[in-house]
Each structure stands twice: as structure tokens, then as C-alpha cells.
Design an enzyme around this catalytic site. Structure first.
Site, PDB file in Angstrom:
ATOM      1  N   CYS A  46       0.841  -1.391   0.226  1.00 22.49           N
ATOM      2  CA  CYS A  46      -0.046  -0.137   0.145  1.00 22.49           C
ATOM      3  C   CYS A  46       0.660   1.476   0.130  1.00 22.49           C
ATOM      4  O   CYS A  46       0.532   2.397  -0.245  1.00 22.49           O
ATOM      5  CB  CYS A  46      -0.827  -0.003   1.272  1.00 22.49           C
ATOM      6  SG  CYS A  46      -1.878  -1.511   1.268  1.00 22.49           S
TER       7      CYS A  46
ATOM      8  N   HIS B  17      -3.219   7.112   2.672  1.00 25.99           N
ATOM      9  CA  HIS B  17      -3.869   5.755   2.230  1.00 25.99           C
ATOM     10  C   HIS B  17      -5.184   5.421   2.818  1.00 25.99           C
ATOM     11  O   HIS B  17      -5.322   5.629   4.205  1.00 25.99           O
ATOM     12  CB  HIS B  17      -2.594   4.724   2.593  1.00 25.99           C
ATOM     13  CG  HIS B  17      -3.091   3.378   2.307  1.00 25.99           C
ATOM     14  ND1 HIS B  17      -3.630   2.954   1.254  1.00 25.99           N
ATOM     15  CD2 HIS B  17      -3.159   2.368   3.100  1.00 25.99           C
ATOM     16  CE1 HIS B  17      -3.993   1.695   1.327  1.00 25.99           C
ATOM     17  NE2 HIS B  17      -3.893   1.328   2.508  1.00 25.99           N
TER      18      HIS B  17
ATOM     19  N   ASN C 103     -10.333  -0.451   0.490  1.00 19.53           N
ATOM     20  CA  ASN C 103      -8.742  -0.004   0.510  1.00 19.53           C
ATOM     21  C   ASN C 103      -8.346  -0.536  -1.077  1.00 19.53           C
ATOM     22  O   ASN C 103      -8.334  -1.805  -1.123  1.00 19.53           O
ATOM     23  CB  ASN C 103      -8.228  -0.999   1.654  1.00 19.53           C
ATOM     24  CG  ASN C 103      -6.541  -0.971   1.633  1.00 19.53           C
ATOM     25  OD1 ASN C 103      -6.059  -0.610   0.783  1.00 19.53           O
ATOM     26  ND2 ASN C 103      -5.984  -1.417   2.916  1.00 19.53           N
TER      27      ASN C 103
HETATM   28  O1  UT7 Z   1      -3.500  -1.294   4.137  1.00 18.82           O
HETATM   29  C1  UT7 Z   1      -3.545  -1.833   5.420  1.00 18.82           C
HETATM   30  C2  UT7 Z   1      -4.517  -2.911   5.313  1.00 18.82           C
HETATM   31  N1  UT7 Z   1      -4.927  -3.512   6.380  1.00 18.82           N
HETATM   32  C3  UT7 Z   1      -6.093  -2.920   7.264  1.00 18.82           C
HETATM   33  O2  UT7 Z   1      -6.428  -1.594   7.305  1.00 18.82           O
HETATM   34  C4  UT7 Z   1      -6.462  -3.700   8.280  1.00 18.82           C
HETATM   35  C5  UT7 Z   1      -6.497  -3.009   9.842  1.00 18.82           C
HETATM   36  N2  UT7 Z   1      -7.306  -3.745  10.613  1.00 18.82           N
HETATM   37  C6  UT7 Z   1      -8.679  -3.408  10.712  1.00 18.82           C
HETATM   38  O3  UT7 Z   1      -9.258  -2.604  10.164  1.00 18.82           O
HETATM   39  C7  UT7 Z   1      -9.532  -4.310  11.749  1.00 18.82           C
HETATM   40  O4  UT7 Z   1      -8.859  -5.142  12.648  1.00 18.82           O
HETATM   41  C8  UT7 Z   1     -10.554  -5.030  10.874  1.00 18.82           C
HETATM   42  C9  UT7 Z   1     -11.626  -4.137  10.257  1.00 18.82           C
HETATM   43  C10 UT7 Z   1      -9.936  -5.773  10.044  1.00 18.82           C
HETATM   44  C11 UT7 Z   1     -11.214  -5.823  12.039  1.00 18.82           C
HETATM   45  O5  UT7 Z   1     -11.765  -5.082  13.131  1.00 18.82           O
HETATM   46  P1  UT7 Z   1     -11.527  -5.488  14.605  1.00 18.82           P
HETATM   47  O6  UT7 Z   1     -12.444  -4.564  15.528  1.00 18.82           O
HETATM   48  O7  UT7 Z   1     -10.133  -5.647  14.782  1.00 18.82           O
HETATM   49  O8  UT7 Z   1     -12.282  -6.758  14.695  1.00 18.82           O
HETATM   50  P2  UT7 Z   1     -11.688  -8.086  15.063  1.00 18.82           P
HETATM   51  O9  UT7 Z   1     -10.719  -8.868  14.220  1.00 18.82           O
HETATM   52  O10 UT7 Z   1     -11.149  -8.262  16.551  1.00 18.82           O
HETATM   53  O11 UT7 Z   1     -12.961  -9.196  15.340  1.00 18.82           O
HETATM   54  C12 UT7 Z   1     -13.904  -9.107  16.086  1.00 18.82           C
HETATM   55  C13 UT7 Z   1     -15.181  -9.835  15.741  1.00 18.82           C
HETATM   56  C14 UT7 Z   1     -14.515 -11.269  15.662  1.00 18.82           C
HETATM   57  O12 UT7 Z   1     -15.617 -12.157  15.904  1.00 18.82           O
HETATM   58  P3  UT7 Z   1     -15.307 -12.818  17.728  1.00 18.82           P
HETATM   59  O13 UT7 Z   1     -14.305 -13.688  17.640  1.00 18.82           O
HETATM   60  O14 UT7 Z   1     -15.666 -11.656  18.609  1.00 18.82           O
HETATM   61  O15 UT7 Z   1     -16.881 -13.529  17.727  1.00 18.82           O
HETATM   62  C15 UT7 Z   1     -14.486 -11.595  14.038  1.00 18.82           C
HETATM   63  O16 UT7 Z   1     -14.787 -12.772  13.726  1.00 18.82           O
HETATM   64  O17 UT7 Z   1     -15.574  -9.710  14.237  1.00 18.82           O
HETATM   65  C16 UT7 Z   1     -15.811 -10.718  13.711  1.00 18.82           C
HETATM   66  N3  UT7 Z   1     -15.502 -10.313  12.306  1.00 18.82           N
HETATM   67  C17 UT7 Z   1     -16.862 -10.071  11.547  1.00 18.82           C
HETATM   68  N4  UT7 Z   1     -18.097 -10.021  11.673  1.00 18.82           N
HETATM   69  C18 UT7 Z   1     -18.696  -9.500  10.950  1.00 18.82           C
HETATM   70  C19 UT7 Z   1     -14.460  -9.954  11.532  1.00 18.82           C
HETATM   71  N5  UT7 Z   1     -14.928  -9.624  10.406  1.00 18.82           N
HETATM   72  C20 UT7 Z   1     -16.305  -9.667  10.113  1.00 18.82           C
HETATM   73  C21 UT7 Z   1     -17.105  -9.409   9.334  1.00 18.82           C
HETATM   74  N6  UT7 Z   1     -18.474  -9.228   9.516  1.00 18.82           N
HETATM   75  N7  UT7 Z   1     -16.620  -8.921   7.919  1.00 18.82           N
END
Ligand code: UT7
Length: 324
Positions: free
Chosen positions: A112, A251, A281
Site C-alpha cells: 500500500c 492511504h 482499500n
Molecule cells: O493497508 C492496511 C490493510 N489492512 C487494514 O487496514 C486492516 C487493519 N485492521 C482493521 O481494520 C481491523 O482489525 C478489522 C476491520 C480488519 C477488524 O476489526 P476489529 O475490530 O479488529 O475486529 P476483530 O478482528 O477483533 O474481530 C471482532 C469480531 C470477531 O468475532 P468474535 O471472535 O469476537 O466472535 C470476528 O470474527 O468480528 C468478527 N468479524 C466480522 N464480523 C462480521 C471479523 N470480520 C467480520 C465481518 N463481519 N466482515
């Protein structure tokens, strides 16, 4: 006196994939995606919208805006991690497609952060030879490299291309300073394996397939910290504060990352350009797409100080400061 942007262009695929449509692909909801990422939709490449075709279209638009003919271009740099083929480079396809017959061409992969790395490289060529005109393009077709069963990643990314034509100006305008970093020790937190090796001795153990893999939470923390450091780094080098910056084009990864950055740096919300809700993204393409959009909206005037910052797989990160 320095490297100035002579014209900008972008190209987004026609097909819009909304969060509501994603609800029928993976177990997710529009509400979850919007609240956690700020993304409402993303574009998905289709026929005639291969990586090099999106890149070439963005390049042609940038050339037209700059009033520069394709055969005046000396170099084509394409930043991408979703190259059309492994060989030749996407840049070579673009060079042929647009008729930049006097240019040499190569790809650069800094995930990125790639567009900013390419912009900085172009600046070095131009500082060495003021007559050079260079196309810097950021392009991705990440829809081809997503695991559409993984809700952690497939909701985040989109396809698109952005381009700038850069050249030399005798005026006070130009690229002022840049500040970059990389940390290869953290590669596993955001990565994509290549094709399986045909030489068993060179095969990567437990090859999980060629799609984006990510430790979201860790990436989030590193992204905020690294971009914050890069912004401080570039401003310190120039000896100015954020109050001297007219527009910040980061970004476009995720609205929560950007909100955190704004909070940590105390950037007034109105100085930040954000379009992540429309395109998700788009990795290396996100900054040049945002720049083209901001430029077309008349948000940048001659003499404005514009700050770019990025973070991506590698890890790679950086910031670039320009006087428009
Ligand atoms: O250029 C850089 C590229 N990368 C990024 O920008 C990613 C950076 N990271 C993030 O933006 C965030 O970490 C995410 C948006 C990817 C995830 O958000 P989060 O608040 O960190 O969620 P998490 O991974 O801690 O997951 C929380 C819950 C989980 O369920 P449980 O284990 O609490 O039951 C996930 O399984 O949310 C669940 N989850 C979803 N639920 C609905 C993960 N993805 C999804 C989804 N829809 N798409």
C-alpha cells in the site's frame, strides 16, 4: 524548484460491490462493515479492466490533464502487488498500451506504500535530469487475490488505478521531503504467497494459497504508529508543523485507522481527504485515486502544502510532503 505533478488521472472499474451484496457471500452485515471500516462499497474489475488496462486508462487521463504526449514520457513506474503477469512487468504492458515508446518501464512492490515509494523514486530521476517526464501509477486488482470465504479480509479491499505525470519546475513548487521505513520481520502480519514453486526445494512450507492473509488487529496498531512517525519525520525534515499543511491525503485503508491518526496528530478533520467509503482499500492505488479526486474537486490550489502518508504489507510505510 523541484518535482511537480503536471496532471492526475484515475480509473475505477464499473462494477460496484456493496456491503449488502457481501452479506450473501460471507457472514457479515452492512452495519458491521460500516462501523468497523467506514467502507460502504468497493469496485470489482471485469472484462477490459485488467490491471494494466486500468493503469493505462488512468495514465492516459493523467497525460491529458498534464497536456503531455505519451511519447514525451521517459519512464513509467507502476506500483502494484497484483501485477497482470509475473513477467513482463505491468509497467511494460502500460508502456505499450499507451504508446510511451521512448520510456523505460518497471514495476515496484511496496504494497500500500508503493505509490509514495514510486513518487519519491521519480523525484530522484528528475532531480538528476530536469528534462525528464515520468508517469507514476498505483494500480491494484485485489479482487483477484482475496479469499472470498474469509470475512476478515474480503470486505476490505477493492480494485482501481490512479496516476500522475511528474516533471520539473523552476518555481518554488515541488516535492519537499519524504520519509520512509520498512520492517521485514513483521511480514507475516500482512502477506500474500505467490504461485506454488515448481522446484520442490524452493517451495514455501505449508503454502496456504495465493490470497491476502492478515492479522487485522496488529496491522491496525502498527499502521497508526508508523504513519504517525512518518508524518512527524517528514515535517521535522522540512522544519514545519501540521498547521502549515493545507491538505492531508492518507492511504485509504480504514476510517478507524484514519480517525486514530487524526486524533494522535490533532489534524483538523477538514484538512483530511477521505474517500474510503466508496472504494475500500485499493492498496497502491488508493493515494493517487484520492489525489485525482481531490484535484478534480478543486480542493488543491497552486502553492498549497499537501501531505501524503501510507502504510502496507512488508511492513512498509512513509510520508511525502509537496508544495503543489
Ligand atoms: O493497508 C492496511 C490493510 N489492512 C487494514 O487496514 C486492516 C487493519 N485492521 C482493521 O481494520 C481491523 O482489525 C478489522 C476491520 C480488519 C477488524 O476489526 P476489529 O475490530 O479488529 O475486529 P476483530 O478482528 O477483533 O474481530 C471482532 C469480531 C470477531 O468475532 P468474535 O471472535 O469476537 O466472535 C470476528 O470474527 O468480528 C468478527 N468479524 C466480522 N464480523 C462480521 C471479523 N470480520 C467480520 C465481518 N463481519 N466482515
Amino acid at each position: 524548484m523541484g518535482t511537480v505533478v503536471l496532471g492526475t488521472g484515475s480509473c475505477l472499474p464499473e462494477r460496484i460491490l456493496t456491503n449488502v451484496e457481501l452479506e450473501s457471500i460471507v457472514d457479515t452485515s452492512d452495519e458491521w462493515i460500516q462501523s468497523r471500516t467506514g467502507i460502504a462499497a468497493r469496485r470489482i474489475g471485469g472484462k477490459g479492466e485488467k490491471t494494466y488496462q486500468l493503469a493505462a486508462k488512468a495514465a492516459e487521463r493523467a497525460l491529458e490533464a498534464a497536456g503531455v504526449m505519451a511519447d514525451e514520457i521517459d519512464l513509467v513506474i507502476v506500483a502494484t502487488l497484483t501485477s497482470h503477469m509475473l513477467m513482463p512487468s505491468t509497467a511494460c504492458f502500460v508502456q505499450d498500451e499507451i504508446g510511451a515508446k521512448n520510456a523505460f518501464a518497471y514495476d515496484l512492490n511496496a504494497a500500500c506504500s508503493g505509490f509514495l515509494f514510486g513518487f519519491d523514486a521519480a523525484d530522484k530521476y528528475i532531480q538528476a535530469d530536469h528534462s525528464k517526464k515520468i508517469l507514476v501509477i498505483g494500480v491494484e486488482t485485489l479482487s483477484s487475490r482475496l479469499n472470498w470465504k474469509d470475512r476478515n479480509t474480503c470486505i476490505l479491499f477493492g480494485d482501481g488505478a490512479g496516476a500522475v505525470v511528474v516533471g520539473y519546475s523552476e518555481s518554488e513548487r515541488g516535492l519537499l521531503k519524504s520519509d520512509f521505513g520498512s520492517d521485514g520481520s513483521l511480514w507475516e502480519l500482512l502477506c500474500m504467497y505467490g504461485p506454488q514453486s515448481l522446484n520442490p526445494d524452493l517451495e514455501i512450507e505449508n503454502h496456504p494459497g495465493s490470497h491476502v492473509l492478515m492479522g487485522g488487529r496488529e496491522v491496525f496498531k502498527h499502521a497508526v504508529r508508523a504513519m504517525e512517525d512518518a508524518v512527524h519525520g517528514v515535517l521535522d525534515k522540512e522544519g514545519i508543523g501540521l498547521d502549515s499543511v493545507d491538505l492531508v491525503i492518507p492511504h485509504q485503508a480504514n476510517i478507524r485507522i484514519l480517525n486514530k491518526l487524526v486524533e494522535r496528530l490533532s489534524i483538523p478533520q477538514e484538512k483530511l481527504f477521505i474517500n474510503v467509503s466508496k472504494y475500500g482499500n485499493t492498496s497502491a492505488a488508493s493515494i493517487p485515486i484520492a489525489l485525482d479526486e481531490a484535484n478534480n474537486k478543486g480542493l488543491i490550489s497552486v502553492g498549497d502544502t499537501v501531505l501524503f502518508c501510507a502504510f502496507g504489507g512488508g511492513f512498509t510505510w512513509g510520508a511525502v510532503l509537496i508544495k503543489w
